[in-house]
Design an enzyme around this catalytic site. Structure first.
Site, PDB file in Angstrom:
ATOM      1  N   CYS A   3     -19.179 -21.706 -35.854  1.00 11.71           N
ATOM      2  CA  CYS A   3     -19.593 -20.282 -36.077  1.00 11.71           C
ATOM      3  C   CYS A   3     -18.295 -19.572 -36.439  1.00 11.71           C
ATOM      4  CB  CYS A   3     -20.219 -19.484 -35.080  1.00 11.71           C
ATOM      5  SG  CYS A   3     -19.380 -19.126 -33.536  1.00 11.71           S
ATOM      6  N   HIS A  35     -14.345 -37.875 -20.529  1.00 11.69           N
ATOM      7  CA  HIS A  35     -14.015 -37.298 -19.122  1.00 11.69           C
ATOM      8  C   HIS A  35     -15.596 -36.647 -18.654  1.00 11.69           C
ATOM      9  CE1 HIS A  35      -9.505 -37.529 -18.618  1.00 11.69           C
ATOM     10  NE2 HIS A  35      -9.882 -38.859 -19.010  1.00 11.69           N
TER      11      HIS A  35
END
Length: 83
Positions: A3, A35
């Site tokens: 966006c 992670h």
């Protein structure tokens, strides 16, 4: 997801169960996948330039979740979605 700033689309993505996302530069995008097992990438088209966006997407797509010590955190986050 893209966006203008990346904030609005990230807020919308937060409403999707079992989704993980973020706005990043390439090394953070890679680490988010390794992670935190992110499965959605979001950033702002007015904030991130084209070449940086390409670097971010490439790093994120090439990374794989490492599991191990990170799995406990991912499990905790998933449990929060159940509450």
């Amino acid at each position: 997801l893209i966006c203008g700033t990346g904030v609005g689309i990230s807020l919308a993505a937060n409403k999707i169960r079992e989704s993980g996302r973020g706005m990043f530069e390439a090394s953070t995008a890679r680490l988010s996948r390794q992670h935190n097992d992110t499965n959605i990438l979001a950033f702002g088209a007015r904030i991130i330039g084209t070449e940086t966006a390409k670097d971010i997407v490439k790093a994120w797509l090439e990374a794989e979740f490492e599991g191990g010590r990170h799995q406990k955190r991912v499990d905790m986050l998933m449990k929060l979605e159940e509450e």
